[in-house]
Design an enzyme around this catalytic site. Sequence first.
Site, PDB file in Angstrom:
ATOM      1  N   LYS A 193      31.779  22.894  14.090  1.00 29.75           N
ATOM      2  CA  LYS A 193      31.916  23.106  12.645  1.00 29.75           C
ATOM      3  C   LYS A 193      31.699  24.586  12.352  1.00 29.75           C
ATOM      4  CE  LYS A 193      30.724  20.414   9.262  1.00 29.75           C
ATOM      5  NZ  LYS A 193      31.978  20.257   8.486  1.00 29.75           N
ATOM      6  N   ASP A 226      34.076  16.993  11.987  1.00 31.42           N
ATOM      7  CA  ASP A 226      34.178  15.858  11.048  1.00 31.42           C
ATOM      8  C   ASP A 226      35.621  15.337  11.005  1.00 31.42           C
ATOM      9  OD1 ASP A 226      34.935  18.251   9.826  1.00 31.42           O
ATOM     10  OD2 ASP A 226      34.096  17.768   7.868  1.00 31.42           O
ATOM     11  N   ASP A 254      29.885   7.490  20.473  1.00 30.00           N
ATOM     12  CA  ASP A 254      29.659   6.134  19.950  1.00 30.00           C
ATOM     13  C   ASP A 254      30.892   5.648  19.184  1.00 30.00           C
ATOM     14  OD1 ASP A 254      27.025   5.991  20.950  1.00 30.00           O
ATOM     15  OD2 ASP A 254      26.288   5.005  19.136  1.00 30.00           O
TER      16      ASP A 254
HETATM   17  C1  LIG Z   1      18.618   7.837  23.533  1.00 29.17           C
HETATM   18  C2  LIG Z   1      19.122   9.152  23.037  1.00 29.17           C
HETATM   19  C3  LIG Z   1      18.151  10.237  23.403  1.00 29.17           C
HETATM   20  C4  LIG Z   1      20.523   9.485  23.570  1.00 29.17           C
HETATM   21  C5  LIG Z   1      21.034  10.768  22.911  1.00 29.17           C
HETATM   22  O1  LIG Z   1      20.882  10.955  21.708  1.00 29.17           O
HETATM   23  O2  LIG Z   1      21.586  11.581  23.652  1.00 29.17           O
HETATM   24  C6  LIG Z   1      21.595   8.414  23.391  1.00 29.17           C
HETATM   25  O3  LIG Z   1      21.930   8.193  22.075  1.00 29.17           O
HETATM   26  C7  LIG Z   1      22.823   8.784  24.199  1.00 29.17           C
HETATM   27  O4  LIG Z   1      23.910   8.775  23.635  1.00 29.17           O
HETATM   28  O5  LIG Z   1      22.686   9.034  25.397  1.00 29.17           O
HETATM   29 MG   LIG Z   2      24.035   8.163  21.725  1.00 30.03          MG
END
Ligand SMILES: CC(C)[C@H](C(=O)O)[C@@H](O)C(=O)O
Ligand SMILES: [Mg+2]
Length: 367
Positions: A193, A226, A254
């Site tokens: 960003k 974003d 994610d």
């Molecule tokens: C558990 C946490 C520290 C970790 C991060 O934020 O990197 C997890 O979310 C990941 O994606 O590996």
């Molecule tokens: Mg994570």
Amino acid sequence: MASRKLLLLAGDGIGPEAMAEVRKLIVAMNEKLGTGFETEEGLVGGCAYDAHGKAISDADMAKAMAADAVLFGAVGGPKWDAVPYEVRPEAGLLRLRKDMELFANLRPAICYPALAASSSLKPEVVEGLDILIVRELTGGVYFGEPKEIIDLGNGQKRGIDTQVYDTFEIERISGVAFELARTRQNRVTSMEKRNVMKSGVLWNEVVTATHKAKYSDVKLDHMLADAGGMQLVRWPKQFDVIVTDNLFGDMLSDVAAMLTGSLGMLPSASLGAPDAKTGKRKALYEPVHGSAPDIAGKGIANPIAMIASFAMCLRYSFNMVTEADRLEAAIASVLDEGLRTKDIMSEGKTEVGTTAMGDAIVAKFFA
Ligand SMILES: CC(C)[C@H](C(=O)O)[C@@H](O)C(=O)O
Ligand SMILES: [Mg+2]
Ligand SMILES: NC(=O)c1ccc[n+]([C@@H]2O[C@H](COP(=O)([O-])OP(=O)(O)OC[C@H]3O[C@@H](n4cnc5c(N)ncnc54)[C@H](O)[C@@H]3O)[C@@H](O)[C@H]2O)c1
């Protein structure tokens, strides 16, 4: 045979359930293929805190440093919500990443053909998806100082995290992304960003300069992070390799996980720099998902992300490309045959638990 020392850190929640399926595979590979893996076990996360008041002990940290590769399950859970921040379960994982200097986190998001209907997006949007998120893992706001909560003395407090990136950190992670792109579709999208962050301005500059100096054969695009998140959901197949910082990489991976049907499908590899003398690199392999407290202990967790992380371990740490390919093919084939854990279940398929899914993949691997 070269040394094949593995440290297994199963962790908390569904971590041990998923790790059991990989342990089973390692035992079978040693028996049937003579692969000679030597395994050690250690504690990380909440279970380590319960045992010795730290999210990872110095002894287990030393084992990790000495191993050829670390396999990591998952850490955390509500049981440890109240423990001091410095020793919370997640601190064990962050220490492993930092002390082992695992700066390059490879998070492939592949949508297996059999799962195109399990994604929350339309099948045509995700069918055939094969993208790779390269996340910087030892810098940025995760580790920048100061990092603290200060009392302002007027009834107010201030929470501070600091985003810091130096040139060399951006150069080396973008180098990894460009090298990997050359083995794929030769395209890299860098996300930051720069419109609001100085570290984003530097990120953009350094990626551009690295590209110009050494990788001008690779197609490079820049995207604000974003907008990148939006594009990942709109039309993810436009991407090949995405390179981004620690925090954006956490969030975007994610998002990418759900494109593949479930967080339970996404493996990852965290790699250090190759040793100047031996060429060997420190490495840790872990699923992208967490300890899933909502399903822990029920025997229903999807072990595929953990098993696919072991496939990455075979590929990147031991150069066992045939075995890695076979393991990935075994996963695809079991899915093709209709086996599903609850998280990826759909009509007309056969729902199985963690152990049965692991058994089926192991059987297919040796078939
Ligand atoms: C558990 C946490 C520290 C970790 C991060 O934020 O990197 C997890 O979310 C990941 O994606 O590996
Ligand atoms: Mg994570
Ligand atoms: N690498 C890690 O160890 C890691 C990664 C992310 C989160 N965490 C920690 O895990 C804990 C729980 O975090 P969260 O709930 O936000 O994320 P999570 O990944 O544990 O779970 C999110 C959702 O996905 C589901 N899910 C995740 N993995 C699955 C699998 N293999 N099979 C089936 N379903 C699965 C869960 O049931 C839950 O509904 C927190 O303490 C967090 O800090 C650890």
